[in-house]
Design a protein around this motif. Structure first.
Motif, PDB file in Angstrom:
ATOM      1  N   GLY A  63       0.829  -1.203   0.078  1.00  0.00           N
ATOM      2  CA  GLY A  63       0.113   0.052  -0.086  1.00  0.00           C
ATOM      3  C   GLY A  63       0.912   1.098   0.040  1.00  0.00           C
ATOM      4  O   GLY A  63       0.524   2.111  -0.777  1.00  0.00           O
ATOM      5  N   LEU A  64       1.858   1.359   0.742  1.00  0.00           N
ATOM      6  CA  LEU A  64       2.609   2.354   0.968  1.00  0.00           C
ATOM      7  C   LEU A  64       3.618   2.445  -0.487  1.00  0.00           C
ATOM      8  O   LEU A  64       3.726   3.825  -0.942  1.00  0.00           O
ATOM      9  N   LEU A  65       4.022   1.442  -1.038  1.00  0.00           N
ATOM     10  CA  LEU A  65       5.047   1.674  -2.089  1.00  0.00           C
ATOM     11  C   LEU A  65       4.162   2.058  -3.366  1.00  0.00           C
ATOM     12  O   LEU A  65       4.707   2.774  -4.073  1.00  0.00           O
ATOM     13  N   ALA A  66       2.819   1.684  -3.559  1.00  0.00           N
ATOM     14  CA  ALA A  66       1.986   2.049  -4.334  1.00  0.00           C
ATOM     15  C   ALA A  66       1.216   3.515  -4.387  1.00  0.00           C
ATOM     16  O   ALA A  66       0.441   4.086  -4.944  1.00  0.00           O
ATOM     17  N   GLY A  67       1.864   4.108  -3.012  1.00  0.00           N
ATOM     18  CA  GLY A  67       1.147   5.465  -2.834  1.00  0.00           C
ATOM     19  C   GLY A  67      -0.336   5.305  -2.527  1.00  0.00           C
ATOM     20  O   GLY A  67      -0.998   6.438  -2.444  1.00  0.00           O
ATOM     21  N   LEU A  68      -0.772   4.188  -1.905  1.00  0.00           N
ATOM     22  CA  LEU A  68      -2.067   4.181  -1.520  1.00  0.00           C
ATOM     23  C   LEU A  68      -2.270   4.532  -0.017  1.00  0.00           C
ATOM     24  O   LEU A  68      -3.435   4.984   0.528  1.00  0.00           O
ATOM     25  N   ASP A  69      -1.155   4.735   0.761  1.00  0.00           N
ATOM     26  CA  ASP A  69      -1.221   5.052   2.083  1.00  0.00           C
ATOM     27  C   ASP A  69      -0.110   5.995   2.330  1.00  0.00           C
ATOM     28  O   ASP A  69       0.970   5.877   1.357  1.00  0.00           O
ATOM     29  N   THR A  70      -0.126   6.645   3.327  1.00  0.00           N
ATOM     30  CA  THR A  70       1.257   7.382   3.662  1.00  0.00           C
ATOM     31  C   THR A  70       1.993   6.805   4.994  1.00  0.00           C
ATOM     32  O   THR A  70       1.330   6.390   5.757  1.00  0.00           O
ATOM     33  N   PRO A  71       3.202   6.853   5.008  1.00  0.00           N
ATOM     34  CA  PRO A  71       4.086   6.268   5.969  1.00  0.00           C
ATOM     35  C   PRO A  71       4.132   7.236   7.117  1.00  0.00           C
ATOM     36  O   PRO A  71       3.843   8.306   7.053  1.00  0.00           O
ATOM     37  N   THR A  72       4.357   6.521   8.434  1.00  0.00           N
ATOM     38  CA  THR A  72       4.430   7.455   9.430  1.00  0.00           C
ATOM     39  C   THR A  72       5.847   8.144   9.517  1.00  0.00           C
ATOM     40  O   THR A  72       5.902   9.335   9.699  1.00  0.00           O
ATOM     41  N   SER A  73       6.930   7.556   9.108  1.00  0.00           N
ATOM     42  CA  SER A  73       8.187   8.116   8.630  1.00  0.00           C
ATOM     43  C   SER A  73       8.725   7.460   7.796  1.00  0.00           C
ATOM     44  O   SER A  73       8.517   6.269   7.145  1.00  0.00           O
ATOM     45  N   GLY A  74       9.859   8.323   7.084  1.00  0.00           N
ATOM     46  CA  GLY A  74      10.693   7.409   5.690  1.00  0.00           C
ATOM     47  C   GLY A  74      10.053   7.882   4.578  1.00  0.00           C
ATOM     48  O   GLY A  74       9.153   8.485   4.594  1.00  0.00           O
TER      49      GLY A  74
END
Lengths: 825, 245
Positions: free
Chosen positions: B74-85
Motif C-alpha cells: 500500500g505504501l509502495l503504491a502510494g495508496l497510504d502514507t508512512p509514519t516516517s521515511g
C-alpha cells in the motif's frame, strides 16, 4: 468533455444496474409533487383571487360620495384598465298606493367587470354579463310583491318610468351596507339623470370599478392613493371583504405548507437514497482512486452524474406534475369556477428549480463522503471514509429548505417557526433516542433469542438507527402536519359558517317593538342571536386629542373616524369575543368602554385612555376598560365599541339582531316587514352562499392536496426503508449460512422494523405537536388543542408501515438461497 | 520480430533525462516505517524498510499473516502514507506529494491486481478494462481494451458483468485492466488467493507472460512459495521488518 462523457457512461451503467432507481424515483416524486402543487396552488390562488374579485365585480374599486376627477379615469385608460361605474342611492318607490324604500343601483354598460348577474327566468336562472338596458329595470322579487307588480309592468324611479325586465337573484358585489339593506332596483346608468333623484347634496355612493393587468392595477393604486380625500377609499380583494380575505389567506398558507411538506419528505428520501448510493460506491470509488482519479475529479464525476440525473428526473417530474395538476383540476371541475387561471410558466420553472435545489441540498452532504474514500480501501475493505462535517453541510440543506419555504410562504416568521421548531425538536429527540437505545442495551441479556437479535439489529449501529428513526420521523411529521392542519382548518371554517349561520340581519327595531319581535321569532322557532341596542355615534377625541391627528391615513382607524359607529352596551361579553387586555367591566359603573383589538391598535388606544364620542349634538366620554378580539365573519352583530351598561342610557337607541331563516320559510319575512315597517331586513343569504361555496371548494382542494402529500409520504417512506436494507440482507444471508431458519429471520426482521417504525412514530407525534403548537400560535392564529388520538395512530402507522415495507424488502433473505443473495450484493 | 512499444517509465525517463534513468531503482524506500495508535499503545506495523527495486525486476513479498506485506505494498503504491521515511517511484518522492499528486502518479505509472479482483460491479468486462484508459482520456479505449481481453482469452465475455463471471475469469479481466495502460510497475496483492490451484496457475502464467511482453516491474505479495520462486527476488517480512532480501 471526455470526463463528462465518462460521467455520462458511468451514469448510464449505474442506472442499467438499478443503482439509481430509488434516487431517481425520490427525485421524480419531489419534482412531480412540487411542480403539481406549485402549479395547482398558483392557478387556484389566481382563480380564487379572480373569484374574490367577482365579489367586488372588479379588481379594484374606488368608493366615493361624489364623482371623481376625470384625470383619474384618463390615467386608468392610459394603463389599459377596463372601467365600469355603479351609483347607489336609496329611493322611495310608490306604485299602487304602496310605498317601498328601495336600494337603487345605476350601472354602466361595462358592469360587472368581474363575475356576472343572475336573473330568475323560472325554472332556471339566467346568467348575464351586463346589467339592464336603458329603459328597463331589474328588481328583487320582494319589490314585486311589496308594490303589487309583475314582470313587464312599469316602475317609476324618481321621474323616470322604466319597464321591469327581470327579477334579479344574484349581484356579485352586493354589499352589507345601508344601500344594500333594502330591496334592489337595478337600472342603467344612462337613465340616472332622467330620474332626477340625484341632486347636489343627495346621499349617493359612487363605485368606480377597474380591472386589468396586476402590474397596471398596482401602479394605478400607488398613483391614486396619495390623491384620495378622506371620504374616498380604494378597495381590493384583501381588504374589502375581511371574511373572505382571511379564508383565502389561510388556504394560501395551507397550500404553502403542503409544498414545504412534500419538499421535506422528498428531501429526506433523496438524502437517504444518496447515502445508500454513496455507501454502495465506496469500493468503486476506491478503485477509481487507485486507478489515478484525483479527489476533485471523483467529486466532479459523481457531481456531474447527479446534475444530469437531476435534469432528467426534473424533466420527467415536470411532465408528471403538469399532468397531475391537470387531473386535479379536472377532478375538481364541478367545484371550481368555469374559468380557471392558465398555468404560469413561472410556476413550472419554480417546480424545476425546487427539484434541483432539493437535490443539491440533500444529496451533496452524503455525496461529499465519496471524496474522502481512501484508495487503500482496495486492500483493506473495512476502511470507511470519515463522514463529512455534518453540521456545516446539513446547514446547506436547511438553508436551501429555508429559502424555499420562505419563497413559498413569503413569510419569514412562518419559515423561522417551522425551521426552528423542527430543528430544535430533532436535536433534542435525536439525543433522546440515542440515550434510550444505549439504555435498552441493558435489556439484551434478559431477552429471548429472537427479540435479542431483533433489538440488536437496531443497537449494533445505533448512529445509523438514530438517523433512520429521525428520517422516518420527519416523513411522518410531514404527513401528520398535513393531516392535522387540514382537519383543523376545515373544522374552523365549518365553525365559522355552520349550516344555520344567520342569514338575515334585522336593524332599526324600536325599543318598544323589541320584545314582540323577539317573541315572534321564538314562536316561529327561528334561531336568533342576541338583540343588541345600537346608538349611532362618532369618535372625536382620544385623551382630548382629536382622532384625525392620531391616526394614519388609509388605516382602519382612519376609516372608523370618518363615519358613525354603531355603539352598543352589554352586561355580558358577547359570544365569539375574547378579552385580550384589561377585564370585562371590573366594576359595574357606567362610563367604560371595550374596544375591538385591531381598531385599538390602529387608533393607538391603550387601557385607561379616555375616548370622547358625539351622538347627535351631545358628547360623552368613556374610559377604555378592555380590548377585545372578535371574528367579523360569524354573521352575528359585532361591534367596535361596547360600553358598560348605563353609559348610553341618555341616547335614543334601536335594536339589531340576526337570525337564520330556512329557504322554505321566506314568507315569514313578508309578515315581519308588514308588522314592523320601520325595521330594515338585510338579507345576507347570497353573501353566505358565496362564502360557503368558496370554502367548500377550498376544502375539496385541500383534501386532494392532503391525499397527494400522504401518497408522496408513503411512497417515499417505502423507498427510504428500501435504502436501509443492504446490510440487513447481507447479515440475514450470513445468518442463514450459519443455520438460522426462515421463521427466526422473519421474526427478527419484524421486531427490528416494527420497533424502528414505532419509535419513529412516537417521535413524530412529539415533533408534530411542537410544530403544530408553534404554527397555530404564531402563524395561523388558530386555537391549539392537543391531539391525543395521534399518540395512538401515528406510532401504529409507523410500526405497521415500516414493519411491512421492511419485511417486504428483506423477503429475499428468507426466500432465496443465501449464496444467491450474497452474490447479488 | 515485433518491436515492443516503450512503457511509461521509459517514456517518462526519456522526457526527463534523454533516456538515462536518474535513480538506480524504479521503486526505492528509505527508512520506511508505519505505526498506528491502538487502545493498547503504539503498534509498529513496518519498521525501517530500505528497498531498491530495479526497472523490469520481479519481486515477491512473502511473510506470515500480519507481517506487514499488504501495508508495505500500500505504501509502495502510494495508496497510504508512512509514519516516517520515504518512498520514491521513478525518482519522484511520493511522500512529498499530496493525495492528488499521488493519484496522478498512479494513473501514469502503476497497475494493480487484487486478491478480491475489485472489478466495478455495474460495468461489463469490457467497460471495466476501458475504465483506466477513459480516465486518462485515451480515445482508443474500446479497441485497446477489447484487444487485451482477447489476449487473456475473454473475447466471448466482453459484455458480461462481474457477477456473471467465474473467479478465474474475473481475475483475468483484472489482469487485462492492470495491463491495458502499459504500466511501468504492477502491484499484485495475493492475485491467486481467491482461486483454486489450477485456475491460480493459469492466472500466474498469464501474469508473467503479460509482464514479459510489457517489460513491467512486478511487485507481488503472496503466501504461495511456488509463485514466489518464479520471481527474480524474494523479500521476506517478519513483524514489520525485512528478514530476507
Amino acid at each position: 468533455m471526455t470526463r463528462f462523457n465518462l460521467a455520462l457512461r458511468l451514469l448510464w451503467r449505474d442506472s442499467r444496474s438499478g443503482e439509481l432507481t430509488i434516487l431517481t424515483l425520490a427525485l421524480i416524486i419531489a419534482v412531480t409533487s412540487s411542480t403539481a402543487i406549485s402549479l395547482f396552488a398558483d392557478r387556484l390562488q389566481r382563480t380564487m383571487a379572480t373569484q374574490a374579485a367577482e365579489f367586488m365585480a372588479a379588481d379594484l374599486v374606488i368608493s366615493s360620495p361624489a364623482t371623481i376627477a376625470s384625470e383619474w379615469l384618463s390615467k386608468a385608460t392610459q394603463l389599459n384598465l377596463a372601467q365600469a361605474q355603479a351609483v347607489e342611492f336609496s329611493s322611495v318607490l310608490i306604485e299602487h298606493d304602496e310605498l317601498l324604500l328601495a336600494g337603487v343601483k345605476a350601472v354602466s354598460s361595462a358592469y360587472p367587470l368581474r363575475g356576472f348577474l343572475k336573473t330568475d327566468a323560472a325554472p332556471t336562472e339566467t346568467v348575464h354579463h351586463s346589467g339592464p338596458k336603458p329603459g328597463t329595470a331589474w328588481v328583487d322579487k320582494r319589490v314585486l310583491s311589496a308594490l303589487k307588480l309583475k314582470l313587464g309592468d312599469a316602475l317609476h324611479v324618481g321621474e323616470k318610468q322604466l319597464t321591469i325586465g327581470n327579477i334579479i337573484t344574484y349581484e356579485p358585489d352586493k354589499r352589507s351596507d345601508f344601500y344594500s339593506f333594502s330591496p334592489r332596483v337595478m337600472i342603467n346608468a344612462d337613465d340616472l339623470q332622467a330620474t332626477e333623484v340625484v341632486q347636489p347634496g343627495s346621499r349617493v355612493h359612487y363605485f368606480f370599478q377597474f380591472s386589468g393587468d396586476t402590474k397596471a392595477l398596482s401602479e394605478f393604486n400607488h398613483w391614486l392613493k396619495p390623491q384620495l380625500n378622506p371620504s374616498q377609499r380604494i378597495m381590493d380583494i384583501h381588504d374589502d371583504r375581511p371574511e373572505l380575505g382571511s379564508a383565502l389567506e389561510r388556504a394560501e398558507r395551507y397550500l404553502g405548507l403542503s409544498s414545504i411538506i412534500v419538499i421535506l419528505i422528498a428531501g429526506v428520501a433523496i438524502a437517504m437514497a444518496t447515502r445508500r448510493y454513496t455507501e454502495r460506491h465506496f469500493n468503486s470509488t476506491a478503485i477509481l482512486r487507485c486507478l489515478g482519479c484525483k479527489q476533485r475529479e471523483i467529486l466532479w464525476l459523481y457531481g456531474s452524474q447527479f446534475v444530469v440525473l437531476g435534469l432528467l428526473a426534473s424533466t420527467i417530474g415536470l411532465l408528471l406534475g403538469w399532468f397531475a395538476q391537470e387531473a386535479l383540476f379536472r377532478l375538481l371541475r364541478s367545484l371550481l369556477p368555469q374559468q380557471v387561471a392558465a398555468p404560469s410558466m413561472l410556476a413550472v420553472f419554480f417546480g424545476f428549480i425546487i427539484g434541483m435545489a432539493t437535490l443539491s441540498g440533500f444529496a451533496l452532504p452524503p455525496l461529499l463522503r465519496l471524496k474522502k474514500v481512501s484508495p487503500l480501501k482496495v486492500l483493506r475493505r473495512e476502511l470507511e471514509p470519515l463522514p463529512s462535517s455534518a453540521w456545516l453541510i446539513y446547514s446547506l440543506a436547511v438553508g436551501i429548505v429555508g429559502v424555499l419555504i420562505w419563497r413559498y410562504t413569503g413569510d419569514l416568521k412562518m419559515t423561522a417557526t417551522i425551521l426552528g421548531a423542527g430543528l430544535a425538536s430533532l436535536l433534542v429527540l435525536g439525543l433522546l433516542v440515542n440515550v434510550s437505545l444505549r439504555l435498552s442495551r441493558r435489556l439484551l441479556p434478559h431477552l429471548g433469542l429472537t427479540w435479542r437479535f431483533g433489538l440488536q439489529g437496531l443497537l449494533k449501529n445505533s448512529r445509523g438507527s438514530v438517523s433512520q428513526i429521525l428520517a422516518f420521523s420527519i416523513t411522518l411529521v410531514a404527513m401528520v402536519l398535513s393531516f392535522i392542519v387540514r382537519t383543523d382548518l376545515i373544522n374552523d371554517w365549518h365553525k365559522q359558517l355552520p349550516a344555520n349561520a344567520p342569514n338575515y340581519f334585522a336593524l332599526n327595531i324600536f325599543p318598544d317593538q323589541q320584545q314582540n319581535f323577539q317573541q315572534d321569532l321564538q314562536q316561529q322557532q327561528i334561531d336568533g342571536s342576541r338583540f343588541y341596542p345600537v346608538v349611532r355615534g362618532r369618535l372625536v377625541t382620544i385623551n382630548n386629542t382629536p382622532v384625525q391627528q392620531i391616526v394614519s391615513k388609509d388605516s382602519q382607524g382612519e376609516n372608523a373616524t370618518h363615519r358613525e359607529l354603531s355603539l352598543t352596551w352589554s352586561k355580558e361579553l358577547p359570544v365569539d369575543n375574547k378579552i385580550t387586555a384589561g377585564s370585562w367591566w371590573p366594576d359595574a359603573q357606567a362610563g367604560q368602554v371595550s374596544v375591538e383589538q385591531k381598531l385599538a391598535k390602529s387608533l393607538k388606544v391603550k387601557l385607561g385612555d379616555s375616548l370622547t364620542f358625539t351622538v347627535g349634538s351631545q358628547q360623552f366620554t368613556a374610559t377604555v376598560a378592555s380590548i377585545r378580539e372578535l371574528r367579523w365573519d360569524t354573521m352575528r352583530p359585532n361591534f367596535y365599541m361596547i360600553f358598560s351598561p348605563g353609559t348610553l342610557d341618555a341616547f335614543p337607541s334601536t335594536f339589531i339582531t340576526s337570525f337564520y331563516l330556512p329557504e322554505n320559510r321566506k314568507d315569514f319575512l313578508n309578515a315581519l316587514v308588514k308588522q314592523y315597517p320601520s325595521t330594515t331586513l338585510l338579507e345576507v343569504d347570497l353573501i353566505l352562499r358565496q362564502l360557503q361555496t368558496i370554502l367548500s371548494q377550498l376544502t375539496e382542494a385541500i383534501n386532494y392536496l392532503l391525499y397527494f402529500a400522504l401518497m408522496a409520504g408513503f411512497t417515499v417512506l417505502f423507498a427510504a426503508v428500501h435504502t436501509t436494507l443492504d446490510s440487513r440482507i447481507h447479515e440475514g444471508a450470513l445468518m442463514r449460512t450459519l443455520g438460522a431458519n426462515r421463521a427466526f429471520l422473519r421474526n427478527t426482521h419484524i421486531i427490528e422494523f416494527t420497533l424502528l417504525g414505532l419509535i419513529a412514530g412516537l417521535l413524530a407525534v412529539v415533533i408534530s405537536e411542537a410544530v403544530i403548537y408553534a404554527l397555530y400560535t404564531y402563524v395561523m392564529h388558530m386555537e391549539y388543542k392537543a391531539n391525543f388520538y395521534l399518540w395512538f395512530y401515528v406510532p401504529l402507522t409507523g410500526a405497521l408501515f415500516v414493519g411491512l415495507a421492511g419485511c417486504w424488502g428483506v423477503r429475499n433473505v428468507v426466500n432465496k438461497s443465501p449464496l444467491e443473495v450474497l452474490r447479488e450484493l | 520480430m515485433q518491436t515492443q512499444p516503450l512503457n511509461n517509465v521509459d517514456r517518462a525517463c526519456s522526457r526527463q533525462t534523454g533516456g538515462i534513468p536518474t535513480v538506480p531503482g524504479i521503486v526505492t524506500t528509505e527508512n520506511l516505517s508505519k505505526s498506528v495508535v491502538t487502545s493498547d499503545g503504539i503498534l509498529h506495523i513496518l519498521s525501517s524498510i530500505d528497498l531498491i527495486i530495479k526497472s523490469g525486476e520481479s519481486i515477491a513479498i512473502v511473510g506470515e499473516s500480519g507481517s506487514g506485506k499488504s501495508t508495505l505494498i500500500g505504501l509502495l503504491a502510494g495508496l497510504d502514507t508512512p509514519t516516517s521515511g520515504n518512498v520514491s517511484l521513478n525518482g519522484k518522492l511520493l511522500t512529498a506529494m499530496d493525495e492528488d499528486g499521488r493519484a496522478a502518479m498512479r494513473n501514469e505509472l502503476v497497475g494493480f491486481v487484487f486478491q478480491a479482483f475489485q472489478l466495478l460491479p455495474g460495468l461489463t468486462a469490457l467497460e471495466n478494462v476501458m475504465l483506466p484508459l477513459e480516465l486518462s482520456g485515451d480515445k482508443n479505449a474500446k479497441a485497446s481494451a477489447a484487444a487485451l481481453l482477447d489476449r487473456v482469452g475473454l473475447s466471448h465475455r466482453l459484455s458480461h458483468t462481474p457477477q456473471k463471471l467465474s473467479g478465474g475469469e474475473q481475475q483475468r479481466v483484472a489482469l487485462a485492466r492492470a495491463f491495458v495502460t502499459k504500466p511501468a510497475i504492477l502491484f499484485a496483492d495475493e492475485p491467486t488467493g481467491n482461486l483454486d490451484s489450477k485456475t491460480g496457475a493459469h492466472i500466474i502464467d498469464l501474469l508473467f507472460e503479460l509482464n514479459l511482453e510489457n517489460k513491467t516491474t512486478l511487485i507481488l505479495v503472496t503466501h504461495d512459495q511456488a509463485l514466489a520462486a518464479r520471481c527474480q527476488r524474494t523479500i521476506r517480512l517478519d513483524s514489520g521488518r525485512i528478514v530476507e532480501s
